[in-house]
Design an enzyme around this catalytic site. Structure first.
Site, mmCIF file in Angstrom:
data_model
loop_
_atom_site.group_PDB
_atom_site.id
_atom_site.type_symbol
_atom_site.label_atom_id
_atom_site.label_comp_id
_atom_site.label_asym_id
_atom_site.label_seq_id
_atom_site.Cartn_x
_atom_site.Cartn_y
_atom_site.Cartn_z
ATOM 1 N N ARG A 86 1.060 1.920 3.535
ATOM 2 C CA ARG A 86 0.075 1.067 3.067
ATOM 3 C C ARG A 86 0.291 0.053 1.694
ATOM 4 O O ARG A 86 -0.461 -0.477 1.322
ATOM 5 C CB ARG A 86 -1.202 1.979 2.041
ATOM 6 C CG ARG A 86 -1.996 2.770 3.284
ATOM 7 C CD ARG A 86 -3.210 3.150 2.818
ATOM 8 N NE ARG A 86 -3.191 3.972 1.472
ATOM 9 C CZ ARG A 86 -4.383 4.462 0.946
ATOM 10 N NH1 ARG A 86 -5.470 4.227 1.419
ATOM 11 N NH2 ARG A 86 -4.322 5.181 -0.209
ATOM 12 N N ASP A 87 1.894 -0.051 1.796
ATOM 13 C CA ASP A 87 2.105 -1.290 0.688
ATOM 14 C C ASP A 87 3.643 -1.948 1.127
ATOM 15 O O ASP A 87 4.291 -1.898 0.139
ATOM 16 C CB ASP A 87 2.049 -0.710 -0.671
ATOM 17 C CG ASP A 87 2.135 -1.851 -1.892
ATOM 18 O OD1 ASP A 87 1.686 -2.960 -1.335
ATOM 19 O OD2 ASP A 87 2.955 -1.862 -2.859
ATOM 20 N N ILE A 88 3.665 -2.168 2.253
ATOM 21 C CA ILE A 88 4.789 -2.623 3.145
ATOM 22 C C ILE A 88 5.164 -4.110 2.575
ATOM 23 O O ILE A 88 4.141 -4.707 2.714
ATOM 24 C CB ILE A 88 4.915 -2.463 4.544
ATOM 25 C CG1 ILE A 88 5.075 -0.966 4.858
ATOM 26 C CG2 ILE A 88 6.328 -3.206 5.104
ATOM 27 C CD1 ILE A 88 5.069 -0.507 6.105
ATOM 28 N N ASN A 92 9.415 -3.552 -1.385
ATOM 29 C CA ASN A 92 9.432 -2.279 -1.157
ATOM 30 C C ASN A 92 10.413 -1.783 -0.227
ATOM 31 O O ASN A 92 10.397 -0.851 0.537
ATOM 32 C CB ASN A 92 8.202 -1.498 -0.969
ATOM 33 C CG ASN A 92 7.085 -1.518 -1.977
ATOM 34 O OD1 ASN A 92 7.482 -1.541 -3.097
ATOM 35 N ND2 ASN A 92 5.840 -1.590 -1.950
#
Length: 197
Positions: A86-88, A92
């Protein structure tokens, strides 16, 4: 606010502690004190990809293929264990000893849909979020593929496809504007990114 943050940290460390894969940043230990939570994790000597973009680097297609191979391997592992990142985004994705690794699982979530519905949470970085996430309607782990597509575009061009002033403008642009690929982007990557999106 504090219980929510502690819950997010607890969820992140629990998920990461159970992951053991070459392309996922490894968590070795979690230490709790009265006031702090310390996460001891793998050191990645090559920093993250956002730093390289800020320095003006545009990645070659050969480099992006290596990144893509490693991140798809990480996503396959997440799918296997039932986790959505949910936060690519470039910030990251880390480089360590010629391997790219997915890290920062602060917004990760189990794919067990019996929990509170995903659409109740607007989490992640808007420029990389799928339109379903931005509109707070039901979404699945396919949202990670959307974020991967945006990330690949940025690595190849140095920019995200459609910077916008607000999440609402971003949703409007997603539905109403075509992505313009520079001529330097090959047909393979155009097709791959379009399928991600």
């Amino acid at each position: 606010q504090i219980p929510y943050v502690l819950n997010m940290i607890q969820q992140e460390t629990m998920i990461m502690s159970n992951l053991n894969h070459n392309n996922i940043v490894r968590v070795y230990d979690v230490l709790n004190t009265m006031n702090n939570v310390y996460v001891v994790q793998e050191f990645c000597e090559g920093s993250d990809l956002s730093i390289k973009l800020l320095e003006g680097k545009v990645f070659s297609e050969k480099e992006v293929l290596l990144i893509l191979k490693d991140i798809l391997s990480a996503l396959a592992e997440l799918k296997k264990v039932g986790v959505m990142h949910r936060d690519i985004k470039p910030a990251n994705i880390f480089l360590n000893k010629n391997e790219y690794k997915l890290g920062d699982f602060g917004f990760a979530r189990s794919l067990d849909y019996s929990n509170e519905p995903l659409e109740n949470f607007l989490v992640g970085t808007p420029l990389y979020m799928s339109p379903q996430c931005l509109q707070k309607i039901h979404y699945t782990e396919k949202a990670d593929m959307w974020a991967l597509g945006i990330t690949l575009f940025e690595l190849l061009t140095g920019n995200v496809p459609g910077p916008a002033e607000s999440p609402e403008d971003l949703v409007h642009d997603i539905y109403n504007k075509r992505i313009i690929f520079p001529k330097t982007v090959s047909k393979f990557f155009r097709n791959f990114i379009e399928k991600c999106l």
